[in-house]
Design an enzyme around this catalytic site. Sequence first.
Site, short mmCIF file in Angstrom:
data_model
loop_
_atom_site.label_atom_id
_atom_site.label_comp_id
_atom_site.label_asym_id
_atom_site.label_seq_id
_atom_site.Cartn_x
_atom_site.Cartn_y
_atom_site.Cartn_z
N ARG A 142 -23.18 -2.85 -3.12
CA ARG A 142 -24.56 -2.66 -3.63
C ARG A 142 -24.65 -1.37 -4.44
O ARG A 142 -25.34 -1.31 -5.46
CB ARG A 142 -25.57 -2.65 -2.49
CG ARG A 142 -25.91 -4.04 -1.96
CD ARG A 142 -27.27 -4.03 -1.30
NE ARG A 142 -27.62 -5.32 -0.71
CZ ARG A 142 -28.22 -6.29 -1.40
NH1 ARG A 142 -28.52 -6.13 -2.68
NH2 ARG A 142 -28.50 -7.43 -0.80
N LYS B 3 0.83 -1.21 0.00
CA LYS B 3 0.00 0.00 0.00
C LYS B 3 0.86 1.25 0.00
O LYS B 3 1.86 1.33 0.72
CB LYS B 3 -0.88 0.04 1.26
CG LYS B 3 -2.05 -0.94 1.27
CD LYS B 3 -2.90 -0.70 2.50
CE LYS B 3 -3.85 -1.85 2.81
NZ LYS B 3 -4.99 -1.91 1.89
N GLY C 45 -13.68 -5.01 6.23
CA GLY C 45 -14.59 -5.52 7.25
C GLY C 45 -14.96 -6.98 7.10
O GLY C 45 -15.78 -7.50 7.87
#
Lengths: 192, 293
Positions: free
Chosen positions: B164, B80, B213
Amino acid sequence: MVKVGVLALQGDFAEHIQVLDAMGVEALEVRLPHDLRKVDALIIPGGESTTIARLMKSFGLAQEIKSAVGEGMPTWGTCAGMIVLAREIVEDRPESLGLIDIQVRRNAFGRQVDSFEADIDVPSLGGAPFRAVFIRAPVIEGIGPGVKPLAYLSDHQVVAAQEGHVLVTSFHPELTHDQRFHSYFLKIPVGS
Amino acid sequence: MDKGTWRVKAGLAQMLKGGVIMDVVTPEQAKIAEDAGACAVMALERVPADIRAAGGVARMADPSRVLAIMKTVTIPVMAKCRIGHFVEAQVLESLGVDYLDESEVLTPADESNHIWKHDFKVPFVCGCRDLGEALRRIAEGAAMIRTKGEAGTGNVVEAVRHMRAVMGEIRKIQAMSQGELMAEAKALGAPFELVQEIHDTGRLPVVNFAAGGIATPADAALMMQLGAEGVFVGSGIYKSKNPAAFAKAIVEATTHYNNPDVIAKASQDLGEPMSGLDVRTLKQEELLSVRGW
């Protein structure tokens, strides 16, 4: 009508299925041993060979693929698929299936920044050179007497080969729009 | 011989599909991840849960840590860099890292500009919360996208919200008429050409993973059923009581995401997962997903 199974444990199986769909060939995802019994040919796609090998083993597919290929099912491995089909992997894991008499070196060209595309000659396909996409690609360093090299990158680097009904490529025909390798595979007869 | 082409950069992400990319901070953890079937590892100084706990400025990992992990495993190694910190990206590219994550988990170095990723041979993955953000990153050169979720919480709710949002917006664009696409591009803040491409193909032009998560095999399978093409698991593995077992179970659930019998079996006897955080109790300044735009 031949049904082609694409091993769908991990990797770019959807890309192979897209090519087969575009050719009007029925393709099925193979995730568990019973899926393999519904197909006439098998493609092991690109992906991470250690991941694919581990999942093949823990869900009983390794043994099932060995018997199916042993009974003559035409089978093609691209990149990671070539690694898992090989007889031997030089200085490395994973455990391979030993279904084609080749010695393979993983990540033979280096890391991702060394991944490349190149035009290679594949006489068996006829016509124009094939645009080959090599991604952290393996190379064939040794071939047994029954294996026919189909393409070279340089004098010592075999990047496509065939032994009877088993085909392997270091590169990814499924990432290009050139369907010639898929057509070539579909013409391979059931072995003995 | 052409190196660093778009096809080669986006292509590696295609090879990662259906797989699990695991955060690791030591060579030992990297080995556990590889043995469990991870398709790649993310080499970090700290996992997100520890970054959250430590506070302060989170930067790219020490190069020696990244190199030690690269030496230990044969699967791809990612690392990262901070949002906008193109020199960290140059450094990680020079180490030979296989994929860079321009990540909101680290403290942003530039609050206006992300890295112009077309300048690099190494491919980039970037986070997003919705389709507009995904398309802006792709236009800058990201060869892979992931949802941001809320990293280091062990709570999948934000990853679900973001996935979503992305998938729903794709379906909406697909159903639009040609004449509505320009206004939609304006509303999304996304390049018109990419909106057109989504209208024509019904999918993102690059691979899309879920992240942020994911803590259990069922979480991973949930994200796959919602449309993810693979998952990143950060703190979820090494903050659980039994990392090797969790790693293996999450890999199996990701492959067999449509097979509840396999997920049930993989979920048995794993022990304690990481303890989770209710995202609603986090203060605005503690949220990582709002970093970047």
